[in-house]
Design a protein around this motif. Structure first.
Motif, PDB file in Angstrom:
ATOM      1  N   UNK A 173     -54.490  12.765-120.903  1.00 17.05           N
ATOM      2  CA  UNK A 173     -54.619  13.868-121.814  1.00 17.05           C
ATOM      3  C   UNK A 173     -54.392  14.898-121.713  1.00 17.05           C
ATOM      4  N   UNK A 174     -53.223  15.330-120.886  1.00 17.51           N
ATOM      5  CA  UNK A 174     -53.221  16.900-120.286  1.00 17.51           C
ATOM      6  C   UNK A 174     -53.047  17.611-121.146  1.00 17.51           C
ATOM      7  N   UNK A 175     -54.135  19.273-121.922  1.00 14.31           N
ATOM      8  CA  UNK A 175     -53.152  19.609-122.804  1.00 14.31           C
ATOM      9  C   UNK A 175     -51.839  20.444-122.540  1.00 14.31           C
ATOM     10  N   UNK A 176     -51.139  19.678-122.362  1.00 15.47           N
ATOM     11  CA  UNK A 176     -49.373  20.113-122.058  1.00 15.47           C
ATOM     12  C   UNK A 176     -48.871  21.072-121.865  1.00 15.47           C
ATOM     13  N   UNK A 203     -57.689  18.437-119.539  1.00 13.50           N
ATOM     14  CA  UNK A 203     -57.273  17.778-120.377  1.00 13.50           C
ATOM     15  C   UNK A 203     -58.287  17.019-121.644  1.00 13.50           C
ATOM     16  N   UNK A 204     -57.623  16.383-122.253  1.00  8.73           N
ATOM     17  CA  UNK A 204     -58.740  15.606-123.316  1.00  8.73           C
ATOM     18  C   UNK A 204     -58.601  14.047-124.276  1.00  8.73           C
ATOM     19  N   UNK A 205     -59.931  13.415-123.809  1.00 11.20           N
ATOM     20  CA  UNK A 205     -59.389  12.155-124.259  1.00 11.20           C
ATOM     21  C   UNK A 205     -60.673  11.434-125.214  1.00 11.20           C
ATOM     22  N   UNK A 246     -62.684   9.096-124.555  1.00  8.79           N
ATOM     23  CA  UNK A 246     -63.748   9.022-123.735  1.00  8.79           C
ATOM     24  C   UNK A 246     -64.470  10.806-123.345  1.00  8.79           C
ATOM     25  N   UNK A 247     -63.646  11.669-122.972  1.00  6.95           N
ATOM     26  CA  UNK A 247     -64.061  13.172-122.401  1.00  6.95           C
ATOM     27  C   UNK A 247     -63.533  13.671-123.181  1.00  6.95           C
ATOM     28  N   UNK A 248     -64.177  14.364-124.504  1.00  4.10           N
ATOM     29  CA  UNK A 248     -63.469  15.475-124.960  1.00  4.10           C
ATOM     30  C   UNK A 248     -63.546  16.447-124.295  1.00  4.10           C
ATOM     31  N   UNK A 249     -63.945  17.088-123.577  1.00  7.33           N
ATOM     32  CA  UNK A 249     -63.426  18.200-122.572  1.00  7.33           C
ATOM     33  C   UNK A 249     -63.250  18.325-121.177  1.00  7.33           C
ATOM     34  N   UNK A 250     -62.805  18.664-120.506  1.00  6.88           N
ATOM     35  CA  UNK A 250     -62.161  17.644-119.278  1.00  6.88           C
ATOM     36  C   UNK A 250     -61.074  18.947-118.464  1.00  6.88           C
ATOM     37  N   UNK A 251     -61.731  18.726-117.181  1.00  3.86           N
ATOM     38  CA  UNK A 251     -60.833  19.614-116.137  1.00  3.86           C
ATOM     39  C   UNK A 251     -60.166  19.015-115.331  1.00  3.86           C
ATOM     40  N   UNK A 252     -59.339  18.445-114.808  1.00  2.14           N
ATOM     41  CA  UNK A 252     -58.812  17.743-113.888  1.00  2.14           C
ATOM     42  C   UNK A 252     -58.615  18.895-112.430  1.00  2.14           C
ATOM     43  N   UNK A 253     -58.788  19.123-111.611  1.00  2.00           N
ATOM     44  CA  UNK A 253     -58.454  20.013-110.376  1.00  2.00           C
ATOM     45  C   UNK A 253     -58.294  19.279-109.274  1.00  2.00           C
ATOM     46  N   UNK A 254     -56.702  19.782-109.186  1.00  5.02           N
ATOM     47  CA  UNK A 254     -56.210  19.507-108.318  1.00  5.02           C
ATOM     48  C   UNK A 254     -56.155  19.902-106.499  1.00  5.02           C
ATOM     49  N   UNK A 255     -56.023  19.786-105.470  1.00  8.20           N
ATOM     50  CA  UNK A 255     -55.628  20.587-104.487  1.00  8.20           C
ATOM     51  C   UNK A 255     -54.057  20.315-104.082  1.00  8.20           C
ATOM     52  N   UNK A 256     -53.395  21.765-104.082  1.00 13.88           N
ATOM     53  CA  UNK A 256     -52.072  21.308-104.130  1.00 13.88           C
ATOM     54  C   UNK A 256     -52.081  20.818-102.594  1.00 13.88           C
TER      55      UNK A 256
END
Length: 388
Positions: free
Chosen positions: A307-310, A325-327, A329-339
């Protein structure tokens, strides 16, 4: 098909299907997008600076038309641009209990046939907003929010312009890609000097040179040019104020994919080569995220969250990449990725370009200090431009 059933991320007045599906303020506090509601679309604001992100719908009395743009402001309101009868109407939306408040700012009319108008990226301060109207012979920069008397023309640039990148934290220096004489070169528009225009990126006389992204802290620029390979555009990087030439890493060359940088890690004031750069990679198997640093000379490929807001994302100063991202199940989400660091194992996506061999020397020469006013990047022999 009803007018509001068109996917907004795939239909834009300027024809740029790679634009992100949501827009984030420079400080990462708010985001805004057109959210689906059945077959129609309504503005939505995301609040990102709290313990958990949450969304606030901002519906008007009717669904939005295709081509409508929204942009978050620093105070949490959402700027919206609607097109009506040849005019572009600008308003600020804000929540009022169960409803939506709307403050009309004014309109911009483009009488010349064929003129296209779109909003420029959010300013670093978040109090002002600008739009670019591109006509047949010239382009006009409008301040559409934050002024005293509604939309106001602040600069006119000869030639047709595209792009739009802020080069400083004050929202004064704007980089545009200007087409003139059959070539496209990046220029700087100084909004504090009545729209004074000066050259920024001129690699070779016969090349098309565009600025894609900039970080005001380090001066790091991401550019696209056909200088090293006439007729084929390459991604490269340079530093504002440096005497070093633009470089075009081989690892950013992915013939089967479209690669678009969308975020630079801030805060790396004296070490632009260590800035993390997030890349949107569109290939035969879909879209995913790439992470690259000029000093590492390799791209690390990461799966995008479902669901990433591309094309949307933001770096923190300590090197965490945030992907909204938004799916269902999750209307408003933020995936946090440590590079991952340079030593971390890389798992490439299918069809991705192999990374450079580890035995090649790194580019370690430090850049010159960043200056307050942009200095045009120097021309350089093409033999010195392409790096691994």
């Amino acid at each position: 098909m009803t007018a509001c059933a068109i996917e907004p991320a795939a239909e834009h007045e300027d024809g740029d299907a790679s634009r992100p599906e949501c827009t984030i303020t420079v400080d990462g506090s708010y985001a805004a997008r057109l959210a689906p509601a059945g077959d129609c679309w309504f503005p939505e604001r995301w609040t990102l600076d709290g313990p958990e992100p949450y969304a606030v719908p901002l519906p008007a009395h009717q669904p939005e038309e295709p081509g409508t743009e929204v942009q978050p402001m620093g105070d949490g309101r959402v700027l919206i641009r609607r097109r009506t009868d040849g005019r572009h109407i600008f308003s600020l939306l804000y929540p009022t209990g169960p409803g939506t408040g709307e403050l009309l700012l004014g309109a911009v009319q483009c009488p010349e046939e064929g003129t296209r108008l779109r909003m420029l990226p959010p300013t670093p301060g978040g109090d002002e907003a600008y739009a670019l109207a591109v006509g047949r012979r010239s382009s006009v920069v409008w301040q559409v929010a934050g002024g005293a008397f509604g939309p106001e023309q602040v600069a006119e640039v000869p030639g047709r312009c595209s792009g739009g990148v802020w080069l400083d934290r004050g929202g004064r220096m704007l980089a545009l890609d200007r087409e003139s004489g059959g070539r496209t070169k990046a220029v700087v528009v100084d909004l504090a000097r009545g729209g004074e225009v000066s050259p920024l990126l001129q690699i070779a006389d016969a090349s098309d040179d565009r600025v894609l992204l900039a970080d005001p802290d380090s001066g790091l620029l991401l550019i696209r040019s056909d200088a090293p390979s006439p007729g084929q555009e390459r991604l490269g990087w340079g530093v504002l104020g440096s005497t070093l030439p633009v470089r075009f890493p081989e690892c950013l060359r992915m013939p089967e994919c479209a690669v678009t940088p969308f975020a630079i890690q801030p805060g790396q004031v004296l070490t632009p080569e260590s800035c993390g750069v997030a890349l949107r990679i569109d290939g035969p198997v879909g879209s995913w995220v790439g992470v690259w640093r000029p000093a590492e000379r390799q791209v690390r490929h990461l799966a995008a969250p479902e669901g990433w807001l591309t094309g949307a994302g933001l770096w923190t100063r300590d090197g965490v990449l945030q992907l909204p991202y938004a799916t269902r199940e999750v209307r408003c989400g933020v995936a946090r990725v440590e590079a991952p660091s340079a030593e971390a194992e890389q798992v490439p996506e299918p069809d991705a370009r192999p990374e450079s061999s580890a035995g090649e020397p790194a580019e370690t020469e430090p850049p010159d200090p960043v200056v307050s006013r942009p200095v045009p990047l120097q021309q350089a022999p093409l033999g010195n431009l392409v790096t691994k």
